[in-house]
Motif scaffolding. Structure first.
Motif, mmCIF file in Angstrom:
data_model
loop_
_atom_site.group_PDB
_atom_site.id
_atom_site.type_symbol
_atom_site.label_atom_id
_atom_site.label_comp_id
_atom_site.label_asym_id
_atom_site.label_seq_id
_atom_site.Cartn_x
_atom_site.Cartn_y
_atom_site.Cartn_z
ATOM 1 N N MET A 1 24.039 77.595 20.015
ATOM 2 C CA MET A 1 24.604 76.268 20.010
ATOM 3 C C MET A 1 24.536 75.715 21.435
ATOM 4 N N LYS A 2 23.981 74.525 21.561
ATOM 5 C CA LYS A 2 23.778 73.949 22.884
ATOM 6 C C LYS A 2 24.846 72.932 23.268
ATOM 7 N N ARG A 3 25.576 72.447 22.275
ATOM 8 C CA ARG A 3 26.643 71.489 22.562
ATOM 9 C C ARG A 3 27.674 71.533 21.447
ATOM 10 N N ILE A 4 28.827 70.988 21.734
ATOM 11 C CA ILE A 4 29.898 70.906 20.748
ATOM 12 C C ILE A 4 29.576 69.777 19.777
ATOM 13 N N SER A 5 29.728 70.031 18.507
ATOM 14 C CA SER A 5 29.473 69.027 17.487
ATOM 15 C C SER A 5 30.591 67.983 17.475
ATOM 16 N N THR A 6 30.227 66.757 17.158
ATOM 17 C CA THR A 6 31.226 65.699 17.020
ATOM 18 C C THR A 6 31.767 65.622 15.595
ATOM 19 N N LYS A 7 31.217 66.427 14.681
ATOM 20 C CA LYS A 7 31.701 66.433 13.303
ATOM 21 C C LYS A 7 33.121 66.998 13.259
ATOM 22 N N PRO A 8 33.983 66.425 12.424
ATOM 23 C CA PRO A 8 35.335 66.985 12.290
ATOM 24 C C PRO A 8 35.252 68.455 11.875
ATOM 25 N N THR A 9 35.913 69.296 12.632
ATOM 26 C CA THR A 9 35.845 70.741 12.421
ATOM 27 C C THR A 9 37.223 71.347 12.632
ATOM 28 N N VAL A 10 37.541 72.347 11.848
ATOM 29 C CA VAL A 10 38.738 73.144 12.095
ATOM 30 C C VAL A 10 38.270 74.380 12.859
ATOM 31 N N TYR A 11 38.748 74.528 14.072
ATOM 32 C CA TYR A 11 38.430 75.704 14.876
ATOM 33 C C TYR A 11 39.552 76.721 14.684
ATOM 34 N N LEU A 12 39.205 77.858 14.108
ATOM 35 C CA LEU A 12 40.153 78.954 13.915
ATOM 36 C C LEU A 12 39.955 79.904 15.090
ATOM 37 N N ILE A 13 40.917 79.919 15.991
ATOM 38 C CA ILE A 13 40.737 80.617 17.261
ATOM 39 C C ILE A 13 41.569 81.891 17.321
ATOM 40 N N ASP A 14 40.908 82.973 17.657
ATOM 41 C CA ASP A 14 41.544 84.265 17.897
ATOM 42 C C ASP A 14 42.263 84.148 19.245
ATOM 43 N N GLY A 15 43.518 83.702 19.205
ATOM 44 C CA GLY A 15 44.255 83.353 20.416
ATOM 45 C C GLY A 15 44.438 84.486 21.406
ATOM 46 N N SER A 16 44.782 85.659 20.928
ATOM 47 C CA SER A 16 44.994 86.794 21.829
ATOM 48 C C SER A 16 43.679 87.192 22.483
ATOM 49 N N ASN A 17 42.626 87.239 21.689
ATOM 50 C CA ASN A 17 41.306 87.592 22.195
ATOM 51 C C ASN A 17 40.847 86.567 23.234
ATOM 52 N N PHE A 18 40.998 85.291 22.924
ATOM 53 C CA PHE A 18 40.533 84.228 23.815
ATOM 54 C C PHE A 18 41.348 84.189 25.104
ATOM 55 N N SER A 19 42.668 84.242 24.989
ATOM 56 C CA SER A 19 43.504 84.106 26.197
ATOM 57 C C SER A 19 43.293 85.259 27.160
ATOM 58 N N ARG A 20 42.983 86.434 26.653
ATOM 59 C CA ARG A 20 42.731 87.584 27.527
ATOM 60 C C ARG A 20 41.332 87.557 28.115
ATOM 61 N N SER A 21 40.458 86.760 27.552
ATOM 62 C CA SER A 21 39.074 86.727 28.006
ATOM 63 C C SER A 21 38.860 85.951 29.298
ATOM 64 N N PHE A 22 39.638 84.913 29.532
ATOM 65 C CA PHE A 22 39.344 84.012 30.638
ATOM 66 C C PHE A 22 40.469 83.825 31.644
ATOM 67 N N TRP A 23 41.684 84.214 31.298
ATOM 68 C CA TRP A 23 42.798 83.913 32.184
ATOM 69 C C TRP A 23 43.489 85.161 32.706
ATOM 70 N N ASP A 24 42.863 86.311 32.625
ATOM 71 C CA ASP A 24 43.544 87.555 32.983
ATOM 72 C C ASP A 24 43.792 87.729 34.476
ATOM 73 N N ARG A 25 43.115 87.015 35.329
ATOM 74 C CA ARG A 25 43.306 87.200 36.769
ATOM 75 C C ARG A 25 44.181 86.125 37.402
ATOM 76 N N ARG A 26 44.313 85.004 36.765
ATOM 77 C CA ARG A 26 44.997 83.865 37.381
ATOM 78 C C ARG A 26 46.510 84.030 37.475
ATOM 79 N N GLN A 27 47.143 84.570 36.454
ATOM 80 C CA GLN A 27 48.600 84.672 36.427
ATOM 81 C C GLN A 27 49.069 86.126 36.498
ATOM 82 N N GLY A 28 48.241 86.997 36.999
ATOM 83 C CA GLY A 28 48.634 88.391 37.105
ATOM 84 C C GLY A 28 48.538 89.160 35.813
ATOM 85 N N GLY A 29 47.954 88.576 34.806
ATOM 86 C CA GLY A 29 47.715 89.294 33.567
ATOM 87 C C GLY A 29 48.873 89.334 32.589
ATOM 88 N N LYS A 30 49.978 88.628 32.829
ATOM 89 C CA LYS A 30 51.098 88.634 31.883
ATOM 90 C C LYS A 30 50.711 87.855 30.632
#
Length: 140
Positions: A1-30
């Motif tokens: 996928m090269k860009r985000i679609s403008t079509k109405p979409t429901v994004y079902l996000i694995d919140g724990s997986n996502f939050s640990r993927s990109f923000w683990d160093r900024r706030q000390g990992g809490k």
């Protein structure tokens, strides 16, 4: 996928997986801080012109806990309690697929993505979604 679609979409996000993927160093990992930072980023993303017609359902592992976030009608937060978040993502994705609702599961968990593909449910890894959304944010 090269860009985000403008079509109405429901994004079902694995919140724990996502939050640990990109923000683990900024706030000390809490975990609480990681989840809040992720949701603040998602709030910005949800306001992008390309994603205004979409909504985001974030499922975190575990029981309910307070998470600091600005209220946003496009973002719904769920907690899996005793059930694995993976099961909820797949169950909701399958239901939406059957009902004809365009949805995408966002998770870096390969097993979830394989199971989704077997059920013809679209999915994408967290890093791809993050990169595409950040690309849109940079255009603003």
């Amino acid at each position: 996928m090269k860009r985000i679609s403008t079509k109405p979409t429901v994004y079902l996000i694995d919140g724990s997986n996502f939050s640990r993927s990109f923000w683990d160093r900024r706030q000390g990992g809490k975990p609480d801080a990681l989840e809040s930072e992720f949701l603040n980023w998602l709030d910005e993303v949800s306001r992008l012109k390309t994603l205004r017609a979409s909504c985001f359902r974030v499922i975190f592992d575990g029981g309910f806990r307070q998470i600091k976030i600005v209220p946003n009608p496009s973002i719904n937060i769920y907690f899996s309690d005793a059930e694995p978040a993976d099961d909820l993502l797949l169950e909701r994705g399958y239901f939406m697929f059957v009902e004809g609702v365009r949805c995408i599961i966002v998770s870096s968990d390969g097993e979830i993505r394989r199971k989704a593909a077997a059920e013809h449910i679209m999915s994408m890894p967290c890093d791809a979604f993050f990169r595409l959304c950040n690309g849109e944010l940079e255009k603003c």
